[in-house]
Design a protein around this motif. Structure first.
Motif, PDB file in Angstrom:
ATOM      1  N   THR A  79      43.143  37.949  37.102  1.00  0.00           N
ATOM      2  CA  THR A  79      42.298  38.961  37.747  1.00  0.00           C
ATOM      3  C   THR A  79      40.893  39.023  37.156  1.00  0.00           C
ATOM      4  O   THR A  79      39.982  39.575  37.788  1.00  0.00           O
ATOM      5  CB  THR A  79      42.949  40.351  37.635  1.00  0.00           C
ATOM      6  N   GLN A  83      45.185  45.682  48.157  1.00  0.00           N
ATOM      7  CA  GLN A  83      44.342  45.911  46.980  1.00  0.00           C
ATOM      8  C   GLN A  83      44.952  46.990  46.089  1.00  0.00           C
ATOM      9  O   GLN A  83      44.974  46.858  44.856  1.00  0.00           O
ATOM     10  CB  GLN A  83      42.940  46.343  47.415  1.00  0.00           C
ATOM     11  N   LYS A  84      45.437  48.047  46.722  1.00  0.00           N
ATOM     12  CA  LYS A  84      46.057  49.131  45.958  1.00  0.00           C
ATOM     13  C   LYS A  84      47.298  48.625  45.229  1.00  0.00           C
ATOM     14  O   LYS A  84      47.542  48.986  44.071  1.00  0.00           O
ATOM     15  CB  LYS A  84      46.421  50.273  46.908  1.00  0.00           C
ATOM     16  N   SER A 134      46.420  46.543  42.155  1.00  0.00           N
ATOM     17  CA  SER A 134      45.857  47.316  41.048  1.00  0.00           C
ATOM     18  C   SER A 134      46.903  47.796  40.053  1.00  0.00           C
ATOM     19  O   SER A 134      46.579  48.122  38.915  1.00  0.00           O
ATOM     20  CB  SER A 134      45.083  48.522  41.597  1.00  0.00           C
TER      21      SER A 134
END
Length: 460
Positions: free
Chosen positions: A119, A136-137, A140
């Motif tokens: 990342t 994306q969430k 994370s």
């Protein structure tokens, strides 16, 4: 003329002296280039031993790296994460002195290390920014696997009968959500009742009079952070657990992509609390299960030759083989090719799967060497392949309901072990009908298994 002869002799002398030298120089140059290219090729190859047999070191089963189902050299995010981990699980790297706890710790640290390395790459940051918001969430927090327990059953391994005097036969581990109170209540009153459950007897087999087993139950929940949540929902869940003792809730957001967390957290909880429980049913709270028939079927599996060995990797359900990721953006199963490239390993889907307690503990350990994946059934398939194991397909697990020609068939629900997508009201009605027709349908067989060849090798 003399001068010409002198020049010819000088030329011949130079040819005699220089030619071998030039040839030797060219030879060494060629050799150096060849060796350099060979070394570059070798160093660029993944240092993973491809094998279909588990390697052992000091009686410890090491992670198996089978023929890769995902594209090994792809720049997709998940592929890069897992490639970095797999490079470290070459059995050659293990010494005889390493034990299982060291391997598991290595897996934990490698998962975190590879996640932060990948990342932090410049080109990967840009690629992640282009993912859909939900993905994306998920990315994370996908490296996190530890969450506080908010509510847990009073008993060690879920709700049980007060006078349980034998090893639990099966634990129903049902994925639910905070708002699905009606679903849970319908399951408690029907196929998910705890205590002794008699198997479906066959009139021609006297031995089946004693076939049965103790059932336990637990509902697996996350935290509902949607706009429909009520401030008092936590207190209602605690009251529900005080009454039934079957709620296991963690403090993570209960979303579709986070269903995989319910698997890994459940395996950890099961390994600590469920001792010698023989089988696990893991499924959704909108399925109907023919519990008596399921218990009889599993007793039959235990009586087969070499059952003690086969139970180490026993998993049965509606098996889907060689599936491809869904690329349609409107599907809830949508996975963009920038996140994952390759096929999916064979996995059991359709809302419900049964596996042995032994396998549940093995899945707990091996899951520490596989990065989380946003589709829970696929992730379980990835872990199974890592164990060099395959789920068993059985047509009595119905993913897509009955066909139109089956609807009028008498004793229809006595021919299946599970059917997906039933409302709480339908569960109550179907369970009553199942009990009512138990005598007249006692000899109706399950849907006949169809040999379904599934390979560990990806298709060419």
């Amino acid at each position: 003329m003399a001068r010409y002869r002198y020049c010819c002799r000088l030329r011949n002398l130079l040819l005699c002296v220089c030619t071998p030298f030039c040839c030797l120089l060219l030879f060494f140059t060629y050799a150096a280039v060849t060796i350099s290219m060979s070394l570059n090729v070798v160093s660029s190859r993944p240092q993973v031993q491809v094998t279909n047999k588990p390697e052992k070191a000091n009686n410890v089963i090491l992670p198996v790296i089978p023929a890769t189902f995902w594209e090994h050299h792809s720049s997709a995010f998940w592929n890069q994460l897992q490639r970095a981990v797999d490079y470290h699980f070459n059995p050659i790297l293990y010494s005889e002195s390493r034990n299982r706890s060291a391997i598991v710790h290595l897996g934990d640290s490698l998962l975190n290390k590879s996640f932060f390395e990948v990342t932090s790459m410049g080109h990967m940051k840009k690629k992640l920014e282009e993912l859909p918001p939900a993905m994306q969430k998920y990315v994370s927090h996908m490296q996190r696997r530890s969450y506080p327990v908010l509510i847990q059953p009073d008993r060690a391994c879920g709700a049980k009968a007060r006078r349980e005097d034998q090893t639990p036969f099966i634990l129903f581990a049902i994925k639910s959500s905070e708002l699905n109170i009606k679903n849970r209540q319908a399951i408690r009153q029907t196929w998910g009742q705890v205590g002794w459950v008699q198997g479906q007897k066959n009139s021609s087999n006297k031995e089946e009079e004693k076939v049965g087993g103790y059932v336990r139950r637990v509902f697996l929940l996350g935290k509902d952070n949607s706009q429909f949540s009520s401030p008092d929902l936590t207190e209602l869940l605690k009251a529900e657990n005080r009454r039934y003792g079957d709620i296991l809730q963690w403090d993570f957001e209960d979303t579709f992509f986070n269903l995989t967390l319910k698997d890994v957290l459940f395996w950890s909880w099961f390994s600590r609390n469920c001792g010698q429980t023989l089988f696990v049913f893991k499924g959704d709270d909108d399925v109907f299960v023919n519990t008596p028939k399921l218990i009889s079927y599993l007793h039959g599996e235990l009586k087969k030759p070499h059952a003690q060995t086969t139970m180490k990797e026993f998993m049965i359900g509606d098996v889907i083989g060689n599936a491809m990721p869904i690329r349609g953006e409107t599907s809830k199963y949508f996975v963009p090719d920038s996140f994952y490239k390759g096929i999916y390993p064979s996995y059991a889907g359709g809302g419900g799967v049964v596996y042995s307690g032994h396998l549940a503990r093995r899945l707990h350990h091996i899951s520490k060497t596989v990065h989380l994946y946003p589709i829970d059934d696929v992730f379980v398939g990835m872990c199974m392949l890592r164990l060099n194991a395959l789920p068993i397909h059985h047509p009595a697990f119905l993913t897509f309901d009955f066909s139109e020609k089956d609807i009028e068939q008498p004793c229809l629900y006595h021919t299946i072990l599970l059917v997906h997508k039933r409302s709480p009201e339908e569960l109550l009605r179907l369970w009553a009908e199942l009990k009512k027709t138990q005598t007249q349908c006692r000899d109706v067989p399950l849907r006949a298994p169809v040999t379904k060849k599934i390979s560990l090798e990806p298709p060419s």
